[in-house]
Design a protein around this motif. Sequence first.
Motif, short mmCIF file in Angstrom:
data_model
loop_
_atom_site.label_atom_id
_atom_site.label_comp_id
_atom_site.label_asym_id
_atom_site.label_seq_id
_atom_site.Cartn_x
_atom_site.Cartn_y
_atom_site.Cartn_z
N UNK A 35 0.83 -1.21 0.00
CA UNK A 35 0.00 0.00 0.00
C UNK A 35 0.87 1.25 0.00
N UNK A 36 1.93 1.24 0.80
CA UNK A 36 2.86 2.37 0.82
C UNK A 36 3.50 2.57 -0.54
N UNK A 37 3.88 1.49 -1.21
CA UNK A 37 4.48 1.59 -2.55
C UNK A 37 3.49 2.19 -3.54
N UNK A 38 2.23 1.78 -3.46
CA UNK A 38 1.21 2.34 -4.36
C UNK A 38 1.04 3.84 -4.13
N UNK A 39 1.01 4.24 -2.87
CA UNK A 39 0.84 5.65 -2.53
C UNK A 39 2.07 6.45 -2.98
N UNK A 40 3.25 5.90 -2.75
CA UNK A 40 4.49 6.61 -3.08
C UNK A 40 4.66 6.80 -4.58
N UNK A 41 4.15 5.88 -5.39
CA UNK A 41 4.36 5.96 -6.83
C UNK A 41 3.18 6.55 -7.59
N UNK A 42 2.10 6.85 -6.91
CA UNK A 42 0.94 7.40 -7.59
C UNK A 42 0.63 8.81 -7.14
N UNK A 43 -0.41 9.35 -7.74
CA UNK A 43 -0.89 10.67 -7.29
C UNK A 43 -1.54 10.47 -5.93
N UNK A 44 -1.22 11.36 -5.00
CA UNK A 44 -1.73 11.17 -3.65
C UNK A 44 -2.33 12.45 -3.10
N UNK A 45 -3.25 12.26 -2.18
CA UNK A 45 -3.85 13.39 -1.52
C UNK A 45 -3.01 13.77 -0.31
N UNK A 46 -3.29 14.93 0.23
CA UNK A 46 -2.54 15.41 1.39
C UNK A 46 -2.74 14.46 2.57
N UNK A 47 -1.64 14.06 3.18
CA UNK A 47 -1.70 13.18 4.34
C UNK A 47 -1.74 11.71 4.01
N UNK A 48 -1.92 11.36 2.75
CA UNK A 48 -2.04 9.95 2.37
C UNK A 48 -0.71 9.20 2.57
N UNK A 49 0.40 9.84 2.23
CA UNK A 49 1.70 9.21 2.41
C UNK A 49 2.00 9.00 3.90
N UNK A 50 1.72 10.02 4.70
CA UNK A 50 1.93 9.90 6.15
C UNK A 50 1.09 8.77 6.74
N UNK A 51 -0.13 8.65 6.27
CA UNK A 51 -1.01 7.59 6.78
C UNK A 51 -0.49 6.21 6.38
N UNK A 52 0.02 6.07 5.16
CA UNK A 52 0.56 4.78 4.71
C UNK A 52 1.82 4.42 5.50
N UNK A 53 2.66 5.39 5.76
CA UNK A 53 3.87 5.15 6.56
C UNK A 53 3.48 4.74 7.98
N UNK A 54 2.51 5.43 8.55
CA UNK A 54 2.05 5.11 9.90
C UNK A 54 1.46 3.71 9.96
N UNK A 55 0.78 3.31 8.89
CA UNK A 55 0.21 1.96 8.84
C UNK A 55 1.32 0.90 8.88
N UNK A 56 2.40 1.13 8.13
CA UNK A 56 3.53 0.20 8.15
C UNK A 56 4.13 0.15 9.56
N UNK A 57 4.31 1.30 10.16
CA UNK A 57 4.89 1.36 11.51
C UNK A 57 4.02 0.63 12.52
N UNK A 58 2.70 0.80 12.41
CA UNK A 58 1.78 0.14 13.34
C UNK A 58 1.78 -1.38 13.16
N UNK A 59 1.70 -1.82 11.91
CA UNK A 59 1.64 -3.26 11.63
C UNK A 59 2.94 -3.94 12.03
N UNK A 60 4.07 -3.29 11.79
CA UNK A 60 5.38 -3.89 12.09
C UNK A 60 5.80 -3.67 13.54
#
Length: 143
Positions: free
Chosen positions: A54-79
Amino acid sequence: MNHSSKPGQSFSLGSNHLHGVLRNDQIRNDTLTQLVQHWREPADRDAIIAALDELADVAHGARTEGELDAAIEQVEDVAGMDSAQVEVQIPDVRRLLAELTEVDRVLGRFGKGASLIKHPSHAATRRHLAVNPLPEQQDRRTA
């Protein structure tokens, strides 16, 4: 070039001497270790991989404000990753301060605007020119 006695934790000038560079390899090492600490459990591994995808998809596509931060936070939470901080011992604090001071000394030459660099001895000249402006220069190329 980094002249630190400990390049893995250092301040240095950027290659063009227009910015500073902070290097802290310990944060990268801790981040990767924390990322894979639950890797042996298949369910955890699948959740981490899904979050990374999901983070890779967000990083390589058009994203809304805060979407990258949310994807990074999701990785941090899951891991189960902790915040990126490192304890720095007193001798290293002093060494880093000296390195940062040297970087600041070089970069500080850009900190003052030209208007702040006027020498006090030029004040009389500025007052005189304000009252008696110079004549316009003739364009000698047209003659």
